[in-house]
Design a protein around this motif. Structure first.
Motif, PDB file in Angstrom:
ATOM      1  N   LYS A 159       0.857  -1.177   0.000  1.00  0.00           N
ATOM      2  CA  LYS A 159       0.000   0.000   0.000  1.00  0.00           C
ATOM      3  C   LYS A 159       0.897   1.232   0.000  1.00  0.00           C
ATOM      4  N   ILE A 160       0.496   2.252  -0.727  1.00  0.00           N
ATOM      5  CA  ILE A 160       1.237   3.513  -0.781  1.00  0.00           C
ATOM      6  C   ILE A 160       0.688   4.439   0.295  1.00  0.00           C
ATOM      7  N   ILE A 161       1.577   4.932   1.141  1.00  0.00           N
ATOM      8  CA  ILE A 161       1.203   5.813   2.251  1.00  0.00           C
ATOM      9  C   ILE A 161       1.738   7.211   1.954  1.00  0.00           C
ATOM     10  N   ASP A 162       0.875   8.208   2.064  1.00  0.00           N
ATOM     11  CA  ASP A 162       1.350   9.584   1.868  1.00  0.00           C
ATOM     12  C   ASP A 162       1.075  10.459   3.094  1.00  0.00           C
ATOM     13  N   ASP A 163       0.769   9.833   4.233  1.00  0.00           N
ATOM     14  CA  ASP A 163       0.530  10.542   5.485  1.00  0.00           C
ATOM     15  C   ASP A 163       1.869  11.018   6.068  1.00  0.00           C
ATOM     16  N   MET A 164       2.043  12.333   6.188  1.00  0.00           N
ATOM     17  CA  MET A 164       3.332  12.891   6.587  1.00  0.00           C
ATOM     18  C   MET A 164       3.754  12.465   7.991  1.00  0.00           C
ATOM     19  N   ASP A 165       2.835  12.358   8.936  1.00  0.00           N
ATOM     20  CA  ASP A 165       3.206  11.926  10.288  1.00  0.00           C
ATOM     21  C   ASP A 165       3.782  10.516  10.266  1.00  0.00           C
ATOM     22  N   MET A 166       3.164   9.650   9.500  1.00  0.00           N
ATOM     23  CA  MET A 166       3.650   8.268   9.400  1.00  0.00           C
ATOM     24  C   MET A 166       4.983   8.220   8.650  1.00  0.00           C
ATOM     25  N   ILE A 167       5.114   9.024   7.610  1.00  0.00           N
ATOM     26  CA  ILE A 167       6.384   9.085   6.865  1.00  0.00           C
ATOM     27  C   ILE A 167       7.510   9.510   7.793  1.00  0.00           C
ATOM     28  N   VAL A 168       7.287  10.520   8.608  1.00  0.00           N
ATOM     29  CA  VAL A 168       8.317  10.997   9.538  1.00  0.00           C
ATOM     30  C   VAL A 168       8.670   9.907  10.544  1.00  0.00           C
ATOM     31  N   ASP A 169       7.669   9.255  11.124  1.00  0.00           N
ATOM     32  CA  ASP A 169       7.910   8.206  12.120  1.00  0.00           C
ATOM     33  C   ASP A 169       8.716   7.055  11.539  1.00  0.00           C
ATOM     34  N   ILE A 170       8.250   6.494  10.444  1.00  0.00           N
ATOM     35  CA  ILE A 170       8.898   5.314   9.874  1.00  0.00           C
ATOM     36  C   ILE A 170      10.257   5.665   9.271  1.00  0.00           C
ATOM     37  N   THR A 171      10.354   6.786   8.587  1.00  0.00           N
ATOM     38  CA  THR A 171      11.632   7.179   7.992  1.00  0.00           C
ATOM     39  C   THR A 171      12.685   7.420   9.076  1.00  0.00           C
ATOM     40  N   THR A 172      12.288   7.981  10.191  1.00  0.00           N
ATOM     41  CA  THR A 172      13.217   8.184  11.312  1.00  0.00           C
ATOM     42  C   THR A 172      13.717   6.843  11.831  1.00  0.00           C
ATOM     43  N   GLN A 173      12.804   5.895  11.989  1.00  0.00           N
ATOM     44  CA  GLN A 173      13.203   4.572  12.482  1.00  0.00           C
ATOM     45  C   GLN A 173      14.088   3.841  11.469  1.00  0.00           C
ATOM     46  N   LEU A 174      13.782   3.989  10.203  1.00  0.00           N
ATOM     47  CA  LEU A 174      14.620   3.394   9.161  1.00  0.00           C
ATOM     48  C   LEU A 174      16.015   3.991   9.202  1.00  0.00           C
ATOM     49  N   ARG A 209      17.591   5.138  11.691  1.00  0.00           N
ATOM     50  CA  ARG A 209      18.321   4.643  12.879  1.00  0.00           C
ATOM     51  C   ARG A 209      19.014   3.303  12.623  1.00  0.00           C
ATOM     52  N   LYS A 210      18.604   2.589  11.575  1.00  0.00           N
ATOM     53  CA  LYS A 210      19.304   1.354  11.225  1.00  0.00           C
ATOM     54  C   LYS A 210      20.702   1.651  10.685  1.00  0.00           C
ATOM     55  N   PHE A 211      20.898   2.885  10.204  1.00  0.00           N
ATOM     56  CA  PHE A 211      22.150   3.238   9.553  1.00  0.00           C
ATOM     57  C   PHE A 211      22.997   4.227  10.343  1.00  0.00           C
ATOM     58  N   THR A 212      22.365   5.045  11.184  1.00  0.00           N
ATOM     59  CA  THR A 212      23.122   6.058  11.922  1.00  0.00           C
ATOM     60  C   THR A 212      22.404   6.415  13.219  1.00  0.00           C
ATOM     61  N   ASP A 213      23.193   6.825  14.210  1.00  0.00           N
ATOM     62  CA  ASP A 213      22.643   7.324  15.476  1.00  0.00           C
ATOM     63  C   ASP A 213      22.491   8.841  15.450  1.00  0.00           C
ATOM     64  N   ASP A 214      22.828   9.456  14.344  1.00  0.00           N
ATOM     65  CA  ASP A 214      22.812  10.914  14.221  1.00  0.00           C
ATOM     66  C   ASP A 214      21.371  11.403  14.010  1.00  0.00           C
ATOM     67  N   GLU A 215      20.710  11.740  15.108  1.00  0.00           N
ATOM     68  CA  GLU A 215      19.312  12.176  15.053  1.00  0.00           C
ATOM     69  C   GLU A 215      19.153  13.468  14.257  1.00  0.00           C
ATOM     70  N   GLU A 216      20.135  14.344  14.349  1.00  0.00           N
ATOM     71  CA  GLU A 216      20.053  15.610  13.614  1.00  0.00           C
ATOM     72  C   GLU A 216      20.086  15.372  12.111  1.00  0.00           C
ATOM     73  N   TYR A 217      20.898  14.423  11.687  1.00  0.00           N
ATOM     74  CA  TYR A 217      20.944  14.076  10.262  1.00  0.00           C
ATOM     75  C   TYR A 217      19.564  13.632   9.791  1.00  0.00           C
ATOM     76  N   ALA A 218      18.926  12.742  10.556  1.00  0.00           N
ATOM     77  CA  ALA A 218      17.603  12.243  10.180  1.00  0.00           C
ATOM     78  C   ALA A 218      16.595  13.385  10.096  1.00  0.00           C
ATOM     79  N   LYS A 219      16.600  14.247  11.090  1.00  0.00           N
ATOM     80  CA  LYS A 219      15.662  15.377  11.097  1.00  0.00           C
ATOM     81  C   LYS A 219      15.880  16.286   9.891  1.00  0.00           C
ATOM     82  N   GLU A 220      17.139  16.544   9.563  1.00  0.00           N
ATOM     83  CA  GLU A 220      17.447  17.430   8.431  1.00  0.00           C
ATOM     84  C   GLU A 220      17.019  16.802   7.106  1.00  0.00           C
ATOM     85  N   GLU A 221      17.267  15.512   6.945  1.00  0.00           N
ATOM     86  CA  GLU A 221      16.857  14.822   5.714  1.00  0.00           C
ATOM     87  C   GLU A 221      15.339  14.861   5.548  1.00  0.00           C
TER      88      GLU A 221
END
Length: 159
Positions: free
Chosen positions: A104-119, A121-133
């Motif tokens: 299913k294609i999701i375009d809900d921004m809150d969910m995109i932010v939540d899941i993308t942030t968790q994704l 974290r699999k690659f970096t602990d740099d929270e600021e990098y994730a927020k900026e991206e």
């Protein structure tokens, strides 16, 4: 509906399948592509233990993958680990998992932010990098949500 594993002695437990899905960074997502040809692409993923779904983020809203998903939501996703060698053996033992399900294609921004942030974290602990991206590219991002209908894994010995 889904075939049983032929080499039943190699079958992974569901716990092991989930471990591979959680810990490995990439897999190959296959969709029903143009003219009936399967279309597989390597992709990062996030397995969400809260609901048992697998998520992918895509930044290009015009793509072969997206066009294919609009025609058919049936997909398969294959993940395998780096494997290990038993002492004195050349062959690797690799855990692989194949997931069949519906996307299913999701375009809900809150969910995109939540899941993308968790994704992320699999690659970096740099929270600021994730927020900026997310700040920079979140508006162009879609989330793909795979609801598994069948998950099967096995331990393959490459000898």
């Amino acid at each position: 509906m889904f075939r049983e594993l032929v080499r039943i002695k190699q079958k992974l437990s569901m716990e092991d399948c989930v471990d591979v899905l959680k810990t490995e960074n990439r897999g190959v997502l296959s969709v029903n592509g143009d003219d009936g040809y399967p279309y597989g692409m390597p992709i990062n993923h996030f397995y969400d233990e809260r609901n048992g779904k697998i998520y992918f983020h895509i930044g290009n809203q015009r793509s072969h993958r997206l066009d294919s998903l609009k025609k058919s939501d049936k997909v398969s996703f294959c993940v395998f680990d780096a494997g290990y060698q038993k002492p004195g053996e050349w062959a690797y033992n690799v855990r692989s998992v194949i997931v069949f399900g519906r996307m299913k294609i999701i375009d809900d921004m809150d969910m995109i932010v939540d899941i993308t942030t968790q994704l992320c974290r699999k690659f970096t602990d740099d929270e600021e990098y994730a927020k900026e991206e997310i700040r920079k590219d979140g508006h162009r991002t879609l989330l793909l949500e795979l609801t598994p209908e069948n998950i099967c894994g096995k331990l393959v010995n490459e000898s």
